[in-house]
Write an enzyme that holds these catalytic residues in place. Structure first.
Site, PDB file in Angstrom:
ATOM      1  N   SER A 153       0.811  -1.209   0.000  1.00 23.66           N
ATOM      2  CA  SER A 153       0.000   0.000   0.000  1.00 23.66           C
ATOM      3  C   SER A 153       0.852   1.271   0.000  1.00 23.66           C
ATOM      4  O   SER A 153       1.486   1.591  -0.985  1.00 23.66           O
ATOM      5  CB  SER A 153      -0.967  -0.037   1.186  1.00 23.66           C
ATOM      6  OG  SER A 153      -1.924   0.977   1.092  1.00 23.66           O
ATOM      7  N   ASP A 155       9.966   5.444 -10.468  1.00 25.80           N
ATOM      8  CA  ASP A 155       9.548   6.023 -11.745  1.00 25.80           C
ATOM      9  C   ASP A 155      10.194   7.380 -11.997  1.00 25.80           C
ATOM     10  O   ASP A 155      10.478   7.747 -13.144  1.00 25.80           O
ATOM     11  CB  ASP A 155       8.028   6.169 -11.793  1.00 25.80           C
ATOM     12  CG  ASP A 155       7.332   4.851 -12.119  1.00 25.80           C
ATOM     13  OD1 ASP A 155       8.027   3.823 -12.203  1.00 25.80           O
ATOM     14  OD2 ASP A 155       6.100   4.854 -12.271  1.00 25.80           O
ATOM     15  N   LYS A 160      -0.766  -4.264  -3.128  1.00 22.25           N
ATOM     16  CA  LYS A 160      -2.050  -3.671  -2.724  1.00 22.25           C
ATOM     17  C   LYS A 160      -2.126  -2.256  -3.281  1.00 22.25           C
ATOM     18  O   LYS A 160      -1.593  -1.316  -2.712  1.00 22.25           O
ATOM     19  CB  LYS A 160      -2.214  -3.637  -1.206  1.00 22.25           C
ATOM     20  CG  LYS A 160      -3.572  -3.050  -0.792  1.00 22.25           C
ATOM     21  CD  LYS A 160      -3.668  -2.844   0.698  1.00 22.25           C
ATOM     22  CE  LYS A 160      -5.002  -2.185   1.060  1.00 22.25           C
ATOM     23  NZ  LYS A 160      -5.153  -0.837   0.463  1.00 22.25           N
TER      24      LYS A 160
END
Length: 454
Positions: free
Chosen positions: A288, A299, A313
């Site tokens: 999460s 990224d 998740k």
């Protein structure tokens, strides 16, 4: 408040819709089933062998309805709602476990650092099979939480199941779990930052920890951010942590049921480390909020990720109090998370740039599909919505050899090796005590130039 008003409006609409139900076939079927529910409740109340508590029956029905949606949607009775508020504020009394339910079983997502459960050797993926000798199968997360929590100093006996081992009965002494979400220290010439959970205090604690290391060790050459076995927490805390290491760019987006339901969160100027090299440690217990941070930093090419693919998740839960909290609350999935490159976390997880198992035993778990502990293992999990799938069973690139010190942290040592190599994976040599199991991972792809809870 906006979401609460929407919920209230929905309830009002439901009440009025009975006047026009005959002209709306789907709604007519819904009300027929609600009548059936009332009929069943009446039969149970009158015919069951012993008197029943209607309140408990209805709460159990609500819990069943929510868990039929996905593993993370729940009905929280009033006491469960209070427990949630305590956990996110950073202090409560219990044994220190983050848990979830699937297929009638309650599993451990992660034990909290230095908690009674962690000290007893409980691990991510362990199944709670019994509490005080009573079978725990079929219990909800809320019911298990109620049994595990209690006054400081009291004990609870829990039986855990783990792949390939006999059931293990452990007596845990409850403590006040005052979650210090951020701890720090120096590892040679590098700073080490451990985040155990994401709560209301995490952003502030992280800022203070970075500032202290820079003040006490002005020659610090880089940082390791350890998110292993961090089961997540608040979205706002994940954004604060990501923002601490970024100068600009998107951190995460969340997309709801309708195309227009998109929210984007971007970093504000100001990298608290001054752009020093950064390595993030993750594993299958990182879930999460941990995945939001790892995905954003990967990224945006701000960090190199070391460890194992995270839990996966990638869904957003909104907590909607019922009756102002007097009737509990719904924790309901309302959106999916996406990393800055547009990748979905859900069921896929975040893959590390350098795949390293902490032990040979952990490498074996990753190589056997039936025992990979992840969101993808849940039969009711949402799909990723982008057509991608989690990497299947495989042998990790690296694991420590048989002569490696079992008390040493192999993943951390490899993270430090990456920092010493300036973040260039092609310059990271195999550790003398490690074994390279497969071909080196390719360098991470360039991030898209995009500047756009739990």
């Amino acid at each position: 408040m906006r979401k609460l008003l929407i919920a209230g409006a929905a309830v009002a609409a439901l009440g009025l819709s009975g006047m026009t139900v005959a002209s709306q076939t789907p709604r007519n079927e819904t009300f027929r089933m609600l009548q059936l529910f009332g009929d069943v409740l009446a039969v149970v109340e009158q015919a069951y062998v012993v008197p029943v508590d209607n309140k408990k029956l209805i709460e159990a029905a609500l819990a069943g309805m929510m868990t039929a949606l996905d593993p993370h949607s729940n009905y929280l009775p009033p006491e469960g709602f209070e427990d949630l508020q305590e956990r996110t504020s950073g202090e409560y009394s219990g044994v220190g476990l983050t848990i979830t339910a699937e297929g009638g079983l309650v599993k451990v997502i992660s034990p909290m650092d230095d908690s009674p459960a962690a000290r007893a050797g409980v691990q991510a993926g362990d199944v709670i099979s019994a509490i005080e000798g009573q079978n725990a199968s079929g219990l909800t997360v809320t019911q298990v939480s109620e049994k595990l929590r209690g006054a400081m100093g009291t004990t609870v006996t829990v039986t855990f199941l783990r792949d390939g081992e006999e059931p293990r009965e452990v007596t845990l002494t409850r403590e006040v779990i005052k979650v210090e979400s951020v701890t720090s220290r120096m590892e040679g010439e590098f700073g080490y930052l451990r985040i155990s959970t994401f709560n209301e205090n995490t952003g502030r604690e992280l800022s203070a920890a970075i500032e202290k290391i820079k003040r006490d060790h002005p020659g610090v050459k880089g940082f390791v951010l350890d998110l292993r076995n961090n089961g997540g927490g608040l979205l706002t805390a994940a954004i604060d942590v990501s923002d601490a290491f970024l100068e600009r760019g998107e951190i995460v987006s969340q997309r709801g049921r309708k195309p227009e339901q998109i929210e984007r969160y971007a970093a504000r100027p100001g990298d608290l480390t001054g752009g020093l090299p950064l390595v993030v440690l993750i594993n299958y217990g990182s879930a999460s909020a941990s995945e939001i941070v790892a995905g954003a930093l990967k990224d945006q090419e701000r960090a190199v990720l070391v460890g194992l693919t995270s839990f996966g998740k990638g869904s957003v839960q909104t907590v909607i109090p019922l009756g102002g909290g007097r009737d509990g609350a719904l924790s309901i999935t309302t959106a999916r998370y996406y990393t800055p490159s547009g990748a979905s976390i859900q069921k896929i997880g975040i893959e590390p740039d350098l795949e390293v198992a902490r032990s040979e035993a952990e490498a074996r778990i990753v190589s056997r599909s039936s025992f990979i502990y992840s969101e993808a293992a849940y039969s009711t999990a949402l799909d990723a919505s982008i057509g991608a799938e989690r990497k299947g069973p495989h042998t990790p690139r690296e694991a420590p050899g048989p002569d490696y010190d079992k008390d040493a942290d192999y993943q951390l040592q490899r993270a430090l090796d990456v920092l010493r190599a300036g973040g260039d994976l092609t310059r990271v040599a195999a550790a003398p005590t490690g074994i390279v199991i497969s071909e080196p991972a390719a360098p991470p792809p360039a991030a898209t130039d995009t500047t756009e809870e739990e």
